[in-house]
Design a protein around this motif. Sequence first.
Motif, PDB file in Angstrom:
ATOM      1  N   LEU A  33      -6.548  -8.282   2.054  1.00  0.00           N
ATOM      2  CA  LEU A  33      -5.117  -8.113   2.283  1.00  0.00           C
ATOM      3  C   LEU A  33      -4.782  -7.732   3.714  1.00  0.00           C
ATOM      4  O   LEU A  33      -3.810  -8.208   4.277  1.00  0.00           O
ATOM      5  N   ARG A  34      -5.535  -6.864   4.266  1.00  0.00           N
ATOM      6  CA  ARG A  34      -5.349  -6.431   5.649  1.00  0.00           C
ATOM      7  C   ARG A  34      -6.742  -6.281   6.227  1.00  0.00           C
ATOM      8  O   ARG A  34      -7.520  -5.458   5.738  1.00  0.00           O
ATOM      9  N   PRO A  35      -7.100  -7.031   7.247  1.00  0.00           N
ATOM     10  CA  PRO A  35      -8.468  -6.984   7.761  1.00  0.00           C
ATOM     11  C   PRO A  35      -8.978  -5.575   8.062  1.00  0.00           C
ATOM     12  O   PRO A  35     -10.138  -5.295   7.850  1.00  0.00           O
ATOM     13  N   ALA A  36      -8.122  -4.666   8.497  1.00  0.00           N
ATOM     14  CA  ALA A  36      -8.572  -3.313   8.819  1.00  0.00           C
ATOM     15  C   ALA A  36      -8.976  -2.531   7.566  1.00  0.00           C
ATOM     16  O   ALA A  36      -9.751  -1.594   7.637  1.00  0.00           O
ATOM     17  N   SER A  37      -8.445  -2.927   6.425  1.00  0.00           N
ATOM     18  CA  SER A  37      -8.697  -2.184   5.196  1.00  0.00           C
ATOM     19  C   SER A  37      -9.909  -2.680   4.429  1.00  0.00           C
ATOM     20  O   SER A  37     -10.315  -2.050   3.465  1.00  0.00           O
ATOM     21  N   GLY A  38     -10.441  -3.810   4.801  1.00  0.00           N
ATOM     22  CA  GLY A  38     -11.511  -4.381   4.005  1.00  0.00           C
ATOM     23  C   GLY A  38     -10.914  -5.050   2.787  1.00  0.00           C
ATOM     24  O   GLY A  38      -9.807  -5.580   2.828  1.00  0.00           O
ATOM     25  N   ASP A  39     -11.642  -5.026   1.686  1.00  0.00           N
ATOM     26  CA  ASP A  39     -11.182  -5.704   0.481  1.00  0.00           C
ATOM     27  C   ASP A  39     -10.217  -4.883  -0.362  1.00  0.00           C
ATOM     28  O   ASP A  39      -9.510  -5.436  -1.182  1.00  0.00           O
ATOM     29  N   ASP A  40     -10.215  -3.572  -0.185  1.00  0.00           N
ATOM     30  CA  ASP A  40      -9.351  -2.762  -1.038  1.00  0.00           C
ATOM     31  C   ASP A  40      -8.169  -2.202  -0.258  1.00  0.00           C
ATOM     32  O   ASP A  40      -8.174  -2.101   0.954  1.00  0.00           O
ATOM     33  N   MET A  41      -7.117  -1.894  -1.024  1.00  0.00           N
ATOM     34  CA  MET A  41      -5.895  -1.350  -0.464  1.00  0.00           C
ATOM     35  C   MET A  41      -5.629  -0.015  -1.150  1.00  0.00           C
ATOM     36  O   MET A  41      -5.684   0.067  -2.380  1.00  0.00           O
ATOM     37  N   PRO A  42      -5.351   1.045  -0.372  1.00  0.00           N
ATOM     38  CA  PRO A  42      -5.049   2.323  -1.020  1.00  0.00           C
ATOM     39  C   PRO A  42      -3.834   2.197  -1.948  1.00  0.00           C
ATOM     40  O   PRO A  42      -2.851   1.542  -1.603  1.00  0.00           O
ATOM     41  N   THR A  43      -3.924   2.804  -3.113  1.00  0.00           N
ATOM     42  CA  THR A  43      -2.809   2.809  -4.062  1.00  0.00           C
ATOM     43  C   THR A  43      -1.935   4.019  -3.738  1.00  0.00           C
ATOM     44  O   THR A  43      -1.902   5.009  -4.473  1.00  0.00           O
ATOM     45  N   PHE A  44      -1.260   3.945  -2.609  1.00  0.00           N
ATOM     46  CA  PHE A  44      -0.434   5.036  -2.095  1.00  0.00           C
ATOM     47  C   PHE A  44       0.996   4.551  -1.921  1.00  0.00           C
ATOM     48  O   PHE A  44       1.233   3.396  -1.567  1.00  0.00           O
ATOM     49  N   VAL A  45       1.930   5.486  -2.127  1.00  0.00           N
ATOM     50  CA  VAL A  45       3.349   5.237  -1.874  1.00  0.00           C
ATOM     51  C   VAL A  45       3.877   6.386  -1.028  1.00  0.00           C
ATOM     52  O   VAL A  45       3.520   7.547  -1.252  1.00  0.00           O
ATOM     53  N   HIS A  46       4.734   6.056  -0.080  1.00  0.00           N
ATOM     54  CA  HIS A  46       5.440   7.071   0.696  1.00  0.00           C
ATOM     55  C   HIS A  46       6.919   6.724   0.669  1.00  0.00           C
ATOM     56  O   HIS A  46       7.303   5.568   0.840  1.00  0.00           O
ATOM     57  N   VAL A  47       7.745   7.738   0.425  1.00  0.00           N
ATOM     58  CA  VAL A  47       9.198   7.579   0.420  1.00  0.00           C
ATOM     59  C   VAL A  47       9.748   8.448   1.532  1.00  0.00           C
ATOM     60  O   VAL A  47       9.466   9.660   1.578  1.00  0.00           O
ATOM     61  N   ASP A  48      10.543   7.843   2.419  1.00  0.00           N
ATOM     62  CA  ASP A  48      11.109   8.651   3.504  1.00  0.00           C
ATOM     63  C   ASP A  48      12.382   9.352   3.029  1.00  0.00           C
ATOM     64  O   ASP A  48      12.822   9.158   1.888  1.00  0.00           O
ATOM     65  N   ALA A  49      12.969  10.146   3.876  1.00  0.00           N
ATOM     66  CA  ALA A  49      14.139  10.952   3.515  1.00  0.00           C
ATOM     67  C   ALA A  49      15.322  10.092   3.080  1.00  0.00           C
ATOM     68  O   ALA A  49      16.181  10.548   2.331  1.00  0.00           O
ATOM     69  N   HIS A  50      15.385   8.837   3.515  1.00  0.00           N
ATOM     70  CA  HIS A  50      16.485   7.940   3.167  1.00  0.00           C
ATOM     71  C   HIS A  50      16.168   7.067   1.957  1.00  0.00           C
ATOM     72  O   HIS A  50      16.964   6.221   1.575  1.00  0.00           O
ATOM     73  N   GLY A  51      14.990   7.240   1.360  1.00  0.00           N
ATOM     74  CA  GLY A  51      14.603   6.471   0.178  1.00  0.00           C
ATOM     75  C   GLY A  51      13.818   5.216   0.488  1.00  0.00           C
ATOM     76  O   GLY A  51      13.455   4.478  -0.423  1.00  0.00           O
ATOM     77  N   GLY A  52      13.542   4.953   1.773  1.00  0.00           N
ATOM     78  CA  GLY A  52      12.736   3.790   2.149  1.00  0.00           C
ATOM     79  C   GLY A  52      11.290   3.978   1.728  1.00  0.00           C
ATOM     80  O   GLY A  52      10.744   5.078   1.841  1.00  0.00           O
ATOM     81  N   MET A  53      10.665   2.920   1.264  1.00  0.00           N
ATOM     82  CA  MET A  53       9.305   3.025   0.740  1.00  0.00           C
ATOM     83  C   MET A  53       8.301   2.292   1.619  1.00  0.00           C
ATOM     84  O   MET A  53       8.590   1.230   2.155  1.00  0.00           O
ATOM     85  N   SER A  54       7.118   2.894   1.727  1.00  0.00           N
ATOM     86  CA  SER A  54       5.965   2.295   2.388  1.00  0.00           C
ATOM     87  C   SER A  54       4.806   2.353   1.403  1.00  0.00           C
ATOM     88  O   SER A  54       4.779   3.218   0.520  1.00  0.00           O
ATOM     89  N   PHE A  55       3.834   1.452   1.589  1.00  0.00           N
ATOM     90  CA  PHE A  55       2.740   1.334   0.641  1.00  0.00           C
ATOM     91  C   PHE A  55       1.411   1.192   1.360  1.00  0.00           C
ATOM     92  O   PHE A  55       1.354   0.860   2.536  1.00  0.00           O
ATOM     93  N   GLY A  56       0.321   1.411   0.634  1.00  0.00           N
ATOM     94  CA  GLY A  56      -1.018   1.170   1.143  1.00  0.00           C
ATOM     95  C   GLY A  56      -1.378   2.058   2.319  1.00  0.00           C
ATOM     96  O   GLY A  56      -1.089   3.263   2.328  1.00  0.00           O
ATOM     97  N   ASP A  57      -2.036   1.438   3.324  1.00  0.00           N
ATOM     98  CA  ASP A  57      -2.487   2.186   4.502  1.00  0.00           C
ATOM     99  C   ASP A  57      -1.337   2.867   5.226  1.00  0.00           C
ATOM    100  O   ASP A  57      -1.454   4.008   5.674  1.00  0.00           O
TER     101      ASP A  57
END
Length: 185
Positions: A33-57
């Motif tokens: 999915l992302r060459p820097a991550s190898g074959d696996d992607m972290p199952t992580f979520v981040h929500v900022d103060a405005h409700g915007g979401m980020s995932f993975g690395d």
Amino acid sequence: MEPTRIIGIDFGTHKTLVARWDAERRHPEMVRLRPASGDDMPTFVHVDAHGGMSFGDEAGRLGAVDSAGFKCAFKRDLGHDGSPYLLHAHEFSARQLSTAYLRWLRQLVEGESLHGPVDHVVFTVPAGWQQTSREELRIAAAEAGYNSLDLLDEPVSAGIAFMRSRPELFGRKGRSSFGTGCRNP
């Protein structure tokens, strides 16, 4: 018409892996999915103060400096009536976080690997998962845009992978067709 864009997802508690079915070779291959991550992607979520979401690395990097918006291991709570997660004053259930993560993952795989929509997905799940957890995953996946899906217990998928890697042990002469049952030697 037979589905051509088939993927398998090991939606893990901490890491997620994706494989796609190579129809020409009749064999699954890992999706990087992302060459820097190898074959696996972290199952992580981040929500900022405005409700915007980020995932993975990216969610992992943001979570290192802003733990109030970071969540991992949310998959464990699928099918359980737990308190919602509070991430920067925004409430989310385990299913909502799973849906958002799986939608992001689908878009990533469709854009970077399949170059088109997923036709079918097979999710691996823990063998001991309760029916309510399985149903919550089915709902989250459907809400994330996976229209055709199956669930496969992890030990079964491991057995299939082993059978494929050592066909000579099962009376098979190197054939590698998806879904073919194992013949006793």
